[in-house]
Design a protein around this motif. Structure first.
Motif, short mmCIF file in Angstrom:
data_model
loop_
_atom_site.label_atom_id
_atom_site.label_comp_id
_atom_site.label_asym_id
_atom_site.label_seq_id
_atom_site.Cartn_x
_atom_site.Cartn_y
_atom_site.Cartn_z
N SER A 58 0.82 -1.22 0.00
CA SER A 58 0.00 0.00 0.00
C SER A 58 0.85 1.27 0.00
O SER A 58 0.33 2.35 -0.33
CB SER A 58 -0.91 0.02 1.24
OG SER A 58 -1.72 -1.14 1.28
N ASN A 59 2.12 1.17 0.39
CA ASN A 59 2.97 2.36 0.51
C ASN A 59 4.36 2.09 -0.08
O ASN A 59 5.38 2.30 0.58
CB ASN A 59 3.12 2.76 1.99
CG ASN A 59 1.80 2.98 2.67
OD1 ASN A 59 1.20 4.04 2.60
ND2 ASN A 59 1.32 1.94 3.36
N GLN A 60 4.39 1.63 -1.32
CA GLN A 60 5.66 1.18 -1.88
C GLN A 60 6.68 2.31 -1.98
O GLN A 60 7.84 2.14 -1.58
CB GLN A 60 5.41 0.56 -3.26
CG GLN A 60 4.60 -0.71 -3.21
CD GLN A 60 4.47 -1.37 -4.57
OE1 GLN A 60 5.46 -1.52 -5.29
NE2 GLN A 60 3.28 -1.77 -4.94
N ASP A 61 6.27 3.44 -2.49
CA ASP A 61 7.21 4.55 -2.67
C ASP A 61 7.71 5.07 -1.31
O ASP A 61 8.91 5.32 -1.13
CB ASP A 61 6.56 5.68 -3.46
CG ASP A 61 7.52 6.84 -3.69
OD1 ASP A 61 8.59 6.61 -4.28
OD2 ASP A 61 7.21 7.96 -3.24
N MET A 62 6.79 5.21 -0.36
CA MET A 62 7.16 5.74 0.95
C MET A 62 8.09 4.75 1.69
O MET A 62 9.06 5.16 2.32
CB MET A 62 5.91 6.00 1.80
CG MET A 62 4.97 7.06 1.25
SD MET A 62 5.67 8.73 1.17
CE MET A 62 6.04 8.88 -0.59
N PHE A 63 7.78 3.47 1.61
CA PHE A 63 8.62 2.47 2.27
C PHE A 63 10.02 2.46 1.67
O PHE A 63 11.01 2.30 2.38
CB PHE A 63 7.98 1.09 2.17
CG PHE A 63 7.11 0.74 3.35
CD1 PHE A 63 6.23 1.67 3.86
CD2 PHE A 63 7.17 -0.51 3.94
CE1 PHE A 63 5.42 1.36 4.96
CE2 PHE A 63 6.38 -0.82 5.03
CZ PHE A 63 5.49 0.11 5.53
N TYR A 64 10.09 2.64 0.34
CA TYR A 64 11.41 2.67 -0.29
C TYR A 64 12.23 3.86 0.22
O TYR A 64 13.41 3.72 0.53
CB TYR A 64 11.29 2.75 -1.81
CG TYR A 64 12.63 2.93 -2.48
CD1 TYR A 64 13.48 1.86 -2.65
CD2 TYR A 64 13.06 4.20 -2.88
CE1 TYR A 64 14.73 2.03 -3.24
CE2 TYR A 64 14.31 4.38 -3.46
CZ TYR A 64 15.14 3.29 -3.64
OH TYR A 64 16.39 3.46 -4.19
N ARG A 65 11.59 5.02 0.33
CA ARG A 65 12.32 6.20 0.83
C ARG A 65 12.77 5.99 2.28
O ARG A 65 13.89 6.35 2.65
CB ARG A 65 11.42 7.43 0.74
CG ARG A 65 11.03 7.82 -0.68
CD ARG A 65 10.27 9.12 -0.69
NE ARG A 65 9.71 9.41 -2.01
CZ ARG A 65 9.13 10.56 -2.34
NH1 ARG A 65 9.03 11.53 -1.44
NH2 ARG A 65 8.64 10.74 -3.55
N LEU A 66 11.90 5.39 3.08
CA LEU A 66 12.21 5.20 4.50
C LEU A 66 13.33 4.18 4.70
O LEU A 66 14.13 4.31 5.63
CB LEU A 66 10.96 4.75 5.25
CG LEU A 66 9.90 5.83 5.44
CD1 LEU A 66 8.56 5.22 5.82
CD2 LEU A 66 10.33 6.83 6.50
N HIS A 67 13.40 3.18 3.83
CA HIS A 67 14.40 2.14 4.04
C HIS A 67 15.82 2.67 3.83
O HIS A 67 16.79 2.06 4.28
CB HIS A 67 14.13 0.94 3.13
CG HIS A 67 15.04 0.83 1.94
ND1 HIS A 67 14.90 1.63 0.82
CD2 HIS A 67 16.11 0.04 1.71
CE1 HIS A 67 15.83 1.33 -0.05
NE2 HIS A 67 16.59 0.37 0.45
N THR A 68 15.94 3.84 3.16
CA THR A 68 17.27 4.41 2.96
C THR A 68 17.87 4.90 4.28
O THR A 68 19.08 5.15 4.34
CB THR A 68 17.21 5.59 1.97
OG1 THR A 68 16.32 6.60 2.46
CG2 THR A 68 16.71 5.11 0.61
N GLU A 69 17.05 5.05 5.32
CA GLU A 69 17.56 5.43 6.64
C GLU A 69 18.24 4.26 7.36
O GLU A 69 18.92 4.45 8.35
CB GLU A 69 16.43 5.97 7.51
CG GLU A 69 15.98 7.37 7.15
CD GLU A 69 17.05 8.40 7.47
OE1 GLU A 69 17.23 8.76 8.64
OE2 GLU A 69 17.73 8.86 6.51
N LEU A 70 18.01 3.05 6.87
CA LEU A 70 18.65 1.88 7.46
C LEU A 70 20.01 1.66 6.81
O LEU A 70 20.20 1.95 5.62
CB LEU A 70 17.78 0.63 7.27
CG LEU A 70 16.34 0.72 7.79
CD1 LEU A 70 15.61 -0.58 7.51
CD2 LEU A 70 16.31 1.05 9.27
N SER A 71 20.95 1.14 7.55
CA SER A 71 22.31 0.93 7.06
C SER A 71 22.45 -0.49 6.52
O SER A 71 22.53 -1.46 7.28
CB SER A 71 23.33 1.15 8.18
OG SER A 71 24.62 0.80 7.77
#
Length: 230
Positions: A58-71
């Motif tokens: 349901s939130n593919q684009d948002m989840f992709y942006r957020l995952h960039t905060e993980l190392s």
């Protein structure tokens, strides 16, 4: 009658506990019990993976942006650590079958050491910075400190859901790792004192199955959170 009873017990296999009739029956009980437990674990984690799939879809684009905060380098390091721990655990099981107690303890100790390293990386280098930046679901300050301006466009509710899933799933996995460390220490102690509970190799082998399952769960978590395709 009394003499017959004495004769039958005198030939009882010392590795067979009193509630079992044969060693094969005892071993089958170990195996069935362990696999039943692992099936319940699969169902438990499966529910969480299903929730993750729904929200990510349901939130593919948002989840992709957020995952960039993980190392991802730290995630990859933990993956290597757990894969090495699976190897050392397999070596411990191998030596347990041969009753080589000292090598068995050495490899179990290495497994516990690697598992502890996994938790140190997870807590000190991944979770603690998230807490400092206010990105913990129970200590929330969005956007707080973010590395990319794109994340300023992510709604706070979506970000909180992502981090809630991340901490819930990796946290639950971390609890399983901690339980594994405790079990390894107990097995090492019982092996050292030559307890009858570990006369057979099966307790070590059954724990090995548990440990490989814990590693397998991380193999799924790593790409789902750290390696999202654009």
């Amino acid at each position: 009658m009394a003499s017959t009873h004495v004769d039958s017990t005198s030939h009882h296999d010392p590795e067979v506990y009193h509630q079992f009739e044969t060693l094969e029956q005892q071993n089958d009980s170990y195996i069935v019990g362990m696999w039943t437990f692992l099936v319940t674990e699969i169902m438990f984690f499966g529910g969480m993976f299903f929730i993750y799939i729904i929200y990510r879809w349901s939130n593919q684009d948002m989840f992709y942006r957020l995952h960039t905060e993980l190392s991802w380098p730290l995630g990859a390091l933990n993956t290597v650590i757990l894969l090495l721990s699976s190897f050392t655990m397999a070596c411990a099981v191998h030596h347990a079958t041969l009753k080589n107690r000292k090598p068995q303890q050495i490899f179990m100790g290495l497994t516990a050491l690697l598992a502890s390293g996994f938790l140190v990386v997870k807590l000190a280098f991944e979770w603690y910075p998230k807490w400092q930046h206010g990105h913990m679901p129970w200590y929330w300050d969005w956007p707080g400190h973010v590395s990319s301006p794109d994340l300023l466009q992510v709604p706070g509710g979506t970000a909180k859901m992502f981090y809630s899933l991340y901490f819930a799933m990796t946290g639950l996995h971390g609890i399983h790792v901690l339980i594994g460390i405790i079990c390894i220490v107990i097995l090492m102690y019982l092996t050292k004192i030559k307890s009858i509970l570990v006369d057979s190799f099966l307790p070590t082998e059954m724990f090995g199955l548990y440990w490989h399952f814990v590693d397998l769960v991380w193999i799924f978590l790593f790409p789902l959170f750290y390696l999202m395709p654009k």
